[in-house]
Design a protein around this motif. Structure first.
Motif, mmCIF file in Angstrom:
data_model
loop_
_atom_site.group_PDB
_atom_site.id
_atom_site.type_symbol
_atom_site.label_atom_id
_atom_site.label_comp_id
_atom_site.label_asym_id
_atom_site.label_seq_id
_atom_site.Cartn_x
_atom_site.Cartn_y
_atom_site.Cartn_z
ATOM 1 N N UNK A 67 8.573 26.261 -27.298
ATOM 2 C CA UNK A 67 7.847 25.023 -27.591
ATOM 3 C C UNK A 67 6.574 24.978 -26.762
ATOM 4 N N UNK A 68 5.525 24.475 -27.366
ATOM 5 C CA UNK A 68 4.247 24.289 -26.667
ATOM 6 C C UNK A 68 3.804 22.846 -26.863
ATOM 7 N N UNK A 69 3.533 22.161 -25.767
ATOM 8 C CA UNK A 69 3.033 20.795 -25.866
ATOM 9 C C UNK A 69 4.095 19.753 -25.575
ATOM 10 N N UNK A 70 3.699 18.480 -25.745
ATOM 11 C CA UNK A 70 4.571 17.367 -25.373
ATOM 12 C C UNK A 70 4.923 16.449 -26.539
ATOM 13 N N UNK A 71 4.663 16.880 -27.757
ATOM 14 C CA UNK A 71 4.871 15.999 -28.909
ATOM 15 C C UNK A 71 6.342 15.749 -29.237
ATOM 16 N N UNK A 72 7.261 16.516 -28.671
ATOM 17 C CA UNK A 72 8.682 16.347 -28.996
ATOM 18 C C UNK A 72 9.511 15.891 -27.789
ATOM 19 N N UNK A 73 8.842 15.397 -26.746
ATOM 20 C CA UNK A 73 9.540 14.994 -25.527
ATOM 21 C C UNK A 73 10.548 13.876 -25.751
ATOM 22 N N UNK A 74 10.300 13.006 -26.700
ATOM 23 C CA UNK A 74 11.219 11.906 -26.981
ATOM 24 C C UNK A 74 12.581 12.374 -27.454
ATOM 25 N N UNK A 75 12.665 13.610 -27.920
ATOM 26 C CA UNK A 75 13.943 14.193 -28.335
ATOM 27 C C UNK A 75 14.442 15.238 -27.340
ATOM 28 N N UNK A 76 13.818 15.281 -26.156
ATOM 29 C CA UNK A 76 14.279 16.194 -25.116
ATOM 30 C C UNK A 76 13.779 17.612 -25.257
ATOM 31 N N UNK A 77 12.747 17.825 -26.065
ATOM 32 C CA UNK A 77 12.137 19.150 -26.190
ATOM 33 C C UNK A 77 10.827 19.115 -25.416
ATOM 34 N N UNK A 78 10.763 19.900 -24.350
ATOM 35 C CA UNK A 78 9.614 19.883 -23.462
ATOM 36 C C UNK A 78 8.832 21.189 -23.547
ATOM 37 N N UNK A 79 7.588 21.147 -23.057
ATOM 38 C CA UNK A 79 6.718 22.319 -23.040
ATOM 39 C C UNK A 79 7.441 23.493 -22.390
ATOM 40 N N UNK A 80 7.407 24.657 -23.042
ATOM 41 C CA UNK A 80 7.996 25.921 -22.592
ATOM 42 C C UNK A 80 9.506 26.028 -22.824
ATOM 43 N N UNK A 81 10.154 24.999 -23.398
ATOM 44 C CA UNK A 81 11.572 25.116 -23.747
ATOM 45 C C UNK A 81 11.731 26.174 -24.835
ATOM 46 N N UNK A 82 12.896 26.815 -24.866
ATOM 47 C CA UNK A 82 13.217 27.750 -25.944
ATOM 48 C C UNK A 82 13.932 26.990 -27.050
ATOM 49 N N UNK A 83 13.514 27.203 -28.279
ATOM 50 C CA UNK A 83 14.143 26.574 -29.433
ATOM 51 C C UNK A 83 15.014 27.600 -30.144
ATOM 52 N N UNK A 84 16.244 27.244 -30.430
ATOM 53 C CA UNK A 84 17.136 28.081 -31.218
ATOM 54 C C UNK A 84 17.015 27.575 -32.649
ATOM 55 N N UNK A 85 16.453 28.421 -33.528
ATOM 56 C CA UNK A 85 16.106 28.002 -34.887
ATOM 57 C C UNK A 85 16.934 28.793 -35.898
ATOM 58 N N UNK A 86 17.573 28.069 -36.813
ATOM 59 C CA UNK A 86 18.437 28.685 -37.826
ATOM 60 C C UNK A 86 17.767 28.569 -39.195
ATOM 61 N N UNK A 87 17.411 29.709 -39.771
ATOM 62 C CA UNK A 87 16.765 29.745 -41.087
ATOM 63 C C UNK A 87 17.745 29.527 -42.231
ATOM 64 N N UNK A 88 19.040 29.670 -41.989
ATOM 65 C CA UNK A 88 20.014 29.564 -43.078
ATOM 66 C C UNK A 88 20.388 28.123 -43.405
ATOM 67 N N UNK A 89 20.040 27.181 -42.536
ATOM 68 C CA UNK A 89 20.382 25.778 -42.772
ATOM 69 C C UNK A 89 19.390 25.124 -43.719
ATOM 70 N N UNK A 90 19.902 24.306 -44.616
ATOM 71 C CA UNK A 90 19.033 23.530 -45.510
ATOM 72 C C UNK A 90 18.561 22.304 -44.736
ATOM 73 N N UNK A 91 17.248 22.156 -44.562
ATOM 74 C CA UNK A 91 16.753 21.007 -43.793
ATOM 75 C C UNK A 91 16.985 19.695 -44.534
ATOM 76 N N UNK A 92 17.437 18.696 -43.785
ATOM 77 C CA UNK A 92 17.655 17.368 -44.340
ATOM 78 C C UNK A 92 16.795 16.365 -43.573
ATOM 79 N N UNK A 93 16.654 15.188 -44.143
ATOM 80 C CA UNK A 93 15.868 14.119 -43.520
ATOM 81 C C UNK A 93 16.344 13.899 -42.082
ATOM 82 N N UNK A 94 15.405 13.896 -41.146
ATOM 83 C CA UNK A 94 15.720 13.654 -39.738
ATOM 84 C C UNK A 94 15.955 14.900 -38.914
ATOM 85 N N UNK A 95 16.032 16.071 -39.557
ATOM 86 C CA UNK A 95 16.198 17.312 -38.807
ATOM 87 C C UNK A 95 14.942 17.638 -38.015
ATOM 88 N N UNK A 96 15.130 18.245 -36.847
ATOM 89 C CA UNK A 96 14.012 18.845 -36.118
ATOM 90 C C UNK A 96 13.831 20.226 -36.725
#
Length: 165
Positions: free
Chosen positions: A81-110
């Motif tokens: 992650x780069x930046x501070x736009x997701x801090x309200x959900x606990x994602x901070x600058x330089x955090x590692x994101x575990x991203x799953x391409x197999x999931x179907x995104x639904x309303x409200x997903x990050x």
């Protein structure tokens, strides 16, 4: 991880991985293996943030982080992650994101998306056709008809380092 080559893609640098295709250079693909992660002790009792607790009495089992965090190994990648736009959900600058391409995104997903070729991590607002930040300093990003929006994957977890290496 079998890196075949690194080359300049049309919009960003990419890494071409065996059997995977191209991934942006700021993403890392996880090659799953049971032997990747060392198993560590998991305590069944919560760790007190106030007074000490006799935690040795509550050893439950061992835990492998790759098995805990990665449900679909062939479809999982990590991005920083780069930046501070997701801090309200606990994602901070330089955090590692575990991203799953197999999931179907639904309303409200990050999600990690490519919007007109620019990668970003936002909350998916399917009801209003927009991407939302988790910081009031950033306005919603409307997705207009004709814009190229590619959902790269759903963020399942984020990892924060408290003592940088």
């Amino acid at each position: 991880m079998d890196l075949i080559l690194v080359r300049l893609a049309a919009r960003w640098s990419a890494i071409v991985l065996a059997g995977i295709g191209e991934l942006p250079i700021n993403c890392m693909h996880i090659q799953y293996s049971v032997n990747l992660m060392k198993r560590v002790t998991l305590y069944s009792h919560g760790v007190a943030a106030g007074f000490p607790s006799p935690a040795d009495d509550h050893k439950e089992k061992s835990l492998s982080l790759d098995q805990h965090l990665i449900t679909h190994p062939a479809a999982t990648f990590m991005a920083r992650a780069n930046g501070d736009s997701m801090q309200g959900l606990g994602i901070f600058d330089r955090d590692l994101l575990v991203v799953d391409r197999s999931l179907t995104p639904v309303h409200g997903d990050v999600v990690v998306v490519a919007l007109d070729g620019q990668l970003t991590c936002k909350v998916l607002d399917r009801h209003h056709g927009r991407l939302l930040s988790a910081n009031d300093r950033y306005p919603p990003i409307p997705v207009w008809e004709g814009q190229e929006l590619i959902v790269e994957g759903v963020v399942k977890a984020s990892i924060r380092y408290h003592r940088p290496s």
